[in-house]
Design an enzyme around this catalytic site. Sequence first.
Site, PDB file in Angstrom:
ATOM      1  N   ASP A   1      -4.958  -7.605  16.672  1.00 47.15           N
ATOM      2  CA  ASP A   1      -3.849  -8.006  15.811  1.00 47.15           C
ATOM      3  C   ASP A   1      -4.279  -9.317  15.134  1.00 47.15           C
ATOM      4  OD1 ASP A   1      -1.498  -9.065  14.760  1.00 47.15           O
ATOM      5  OD2 ASP A   1      -0.276  -8.480  16.479  1.00 47.15           O
ATOM      6  N   ILE A   2      -4.361  -9.289  13.816  1.00 44.56           N
ATOM      7  CA  ILE A   2      -4.766 -10.506  13.091  1.00 44.56           C
ATOM      8  C   ILE A   2      -3.558 -11.441  12.985  1.00 44.56           C
ATOM      9  CG2 ILE A   2      -5.586 -11.383  10.866  1.00 44.56           C
ATOM     10  CD1 ILE A   2      -7.713  -9.805  12.496  1.00 44.56           C
TER      11      ILE A   2
ATOM     12  N   ASP B   1      -3.656  -6.836   9.264  1.00 45.12           N
ATOM     13  CA  ASP B   1      -3.946  -5.968  10.409  1.00 45.12           C
ATOM     14  C   ASP B   1      -4.627  -4.675   9.958  1.00 45.12           C
ATOM     15  OD1 ASP B   1      -2.801  -7.878  12.050  1.00 45.12           O
ATOM     16  OD2 ASP B   1      -0.859  -6.862  12.187  1.00 45.12           O
TER      17      ASP B   1
ATOM     18  N   HIS C   1     -12.040 -10.439  -4.235  1.00 44.15           N
ATOM     19  CA  HIS C   1     -12.467 -11.465  -5.203  1.00 44.15           C
ATOM     20  C   HIS C   1     -11.792 -12.785  -4.883  1.00 44.15           C
ATOM     21  CE1 HIS C   1      -9.074 -11.922  -8.166  1.00 44.15           C
ATOM     22  NE2 HIS C   1      -8.800 -10.654  -7.909  1.00 44.15           N
TER      23      HIS C   1
ATOM     24  N   ASP D   1      -3.128 -13.101  -5.902  1.00 44.44           N
ATOM     25  CA  ASP D   1      -4.291 -12.539  -6.634  1.00 44.44           C
ATOM     26  C   ASP D   1      -5.365 -13.608  -6.794  1.00 44.44           C
ATOM     27  OD1 ASP D   1      -6.000 -11.106  -8.250  1.00 44.44           O
ATOM     28  OD2 ASP D   1      -4.743 -11.233 -10.033  1.00 44.44           O
TER      29      ASP D   1
ATOM     30  N   GLU E   1     -14.237 -11.951 -10.933  1.00 45.03           N
ATOM     31  CA  GLU E   1     -13.571 -10.641 -11.058  1.00 45.03           C
ATOM     32  C   GLU E   1     -12.663 -10.637 -12.277  1.00 45.03           C
ATOM     33  OE1 GLU E   1     -10.219  -7.689 -10.465  1.00 45.03           O
ATOM     34  OE2 GLU E   1     -10.182  -9.844 -10.767  1.00 45.03           O
ATOM     35  N   GLU E   2     -11.977 -11.764 -12.468  1.00 49.20           N
ATOM     36  CA  GLU E   2     -10.976 -11.834 -13.547  1.00 49.20           C
ATOM     37  C   GLU E   2     -11.606 -11.811 -14.946  1.00 49.20           C
ATOM     38  OE1 GLU E   2      -8.056 -11.257 -12.851  1.00 49.20           O
ATOM     39  OE2 GLU E   2      -7.446 -12.162 -10.954  1.00 49.20           O
TER      40      GLU E   2
ATOM     41  N   HIS F   1      -0.902 -13.207 -12.465  1.00 51.30           N
ATOM     42  CA  HIS F   1      -1.664 -13.952 -13.481  1.00 51.30           C
ATOM     43  C   HIS F   1      -0.859 -15.097 -14.099  1.00 51.30           C
ATOM     44  CE1 HIS F   1      -5.086 -10.799 -14.170  1.00 51.30           C
ATOM     45  NE2 HIS F   1      -4.982 -11.216 -12.931  1.00 51.30           N
TER      46      HIS F   1
HETATM   47  N1  TRP Z   1      -7.238  -8.241  -9.818  1.00 54.47           N
HETATM   48  C1  TRP Z   1      -6.716  -7.045 -10.456  1.00 54.47           C
HETATM   49  C2  TRP Z   1      -6.568  -7.336 -11.933  1.00 54.47           C
HETATM   50  O1  TRP Z   1      -6.293  -8.453 -12.302  1.00 54.47           O
HETATM   51  C3  TRP Z   1      -5.379  -6.659  -9.887  1.00 54.47           C
HETATM   52  C4  TRP Z   1      -5.140  -5.231  -9.935  1.00 54.47           C
HETATM   53  C5  TRP Z   1      -4.518  -4.539 -10.868  1.00 54.47           C
HETATM   54  C6  TRP Z   1      -5.569  -4.311  -8.961  1.00 54.47           C
HETATM   55  N2  TRP Z   1      -4.521  -3.236 -10.560  1.00 54.47           N
HETATM   56  C7  TRP Z   1      -5.149  -3.071  -9.403  1.00 54.47           C
HETATM   57  C8  TRP Z   1      -6.251  -4.442  -7.760  1.00 54.47           C
HETATM   58  C9  TRP Z   1      -5.414  -1.951  -8.660  1.00 54.47           C
HETATM   59  C10 TRP Z   1      -6.526  -3.309  -7.024  1.00 54.47           C
HETATM   60  C11 TRP Z   1      -6.109  -2.060  -7.476  1.00 54.47           C
HETATM   61  O2  TRP Z   1      -6.737  -6.446 -12.739  1.00 54.47           O
HETATM   62 ZN    ZN Z   2      -6.249 -10.415 -11.147  1.00 58.52          ZN
HETATM   63 CA    CA Z   3      -0.868  -9.401  12.527  1.00 60.67          CA
END
Ligand code: TRP
Ligand code: ZN
Ligand code: CA
Length: 317
Positions: free
Chosen positions: A43-44, A306, A125, A137, A171-172, A287
């Site tokens: 269990d986290i 978890d 990310h 996010d 990632e963004e 965002h």
């Molecule tokens: N980081 C993603 C983004 O800005 C967030 C996101 C949108 C996402 N749709 C998703 C993450 C589906 C996982 C699955 O686009």
């Molecule tokens: Zn995002």
């Molecule tokens: Ca937990």
Amino acid sequence: MRLSVPGRGATAAAIAVAALLTTSAISTAATGTTAPTRAAAPDIPVANVKAHLSQLQSIASANGGNRAHGSAGYKASLDYIKGKLDAAGYTTTVQQFTSSGRTGYNLIADWPGGDPNQVVMSGSHLDSVSRGAGINDNGSGSAAVLETALAVSREQYKPTKHLRFAWWGAEELGLVGSSYHVRNLPAAERTKIKGYLNFDMIGSPNPGYFVYDDDPTIERTFKNYYAGLNIGTEPEREGDGRSDHTPFKNAGVPVGGVFTGASTAKTSAQAQKWGGTAGQAFDRCYHSSCDTTANINNTALDRNSDAVAYAVWGLSQ
Ligand code: TRP
Ligand code: ZN
Ligand code: CA
């Protein structure tokens, strides 16, 4: 992929036996023979995950309010995660790349041991958008993956397969860090990765419980976890290909993950099933500058943290 996990449909007796054992074999009194069993996922502690989110928030606040690619806040976030992993016995690697004229970084952490030819990888990310601190996010995924990695160390877990964890940069800006990583993986290394689990936005304030409908074994693992909580899930459909599992999937690696929703509104059927507010976005601060530590649903964060551990444990032995 050739991964299997314990089902949730085990008999009460089997559950009781499993609960009593943390070692790797069951001795049967009658015959003295042994049969392999599985270590249960821990269990986290959600308080630990939240403590990481507070640190990421402080880092953003001290660095102009964000943790975006190319910023001091991003590098400080990476150094925070790396420091925890190094102290816990991980072998860490910082992978540098350039995007939009700025240096970016991925952090890769390997847990020593396990079959090097069978790697189970989990990632998230670590960059935010420049508008805000990026706590849902994607502090949420970053912190849950970190705390799972730290649990591996606390338990001195010795899985059959090799465990690897990753925190992606940029990632963004279009999955830049994860794409760079996959592009630079030799084919022989790529085929050793038997599964890549992605965690991006897992504590949305008006949460849904979405499971990526990709690799069947990984998908079943997460569905089994939620079935054990009596929570109905839905397939993730809010923009397929919008996170770091995509480069792995495109390279032929089995992928999966969970997600609690971004800017799409929760339907009334979903609110009936999961609670929360119908007609409101899963994450109204997606965002935005209000994606702070206040923008987290603790229950969703706890369940999904978890779930990370359940999948890492279940898929690695
Ligand atoms: N980081 C993603 C983004 O800005 C967030 C996101 C949108 C996402 N749709 C998703 C993450 C589906 C996982 C699955 O686009
Ligand atoms: Zn995002
Ligand atoms: Ca937990």
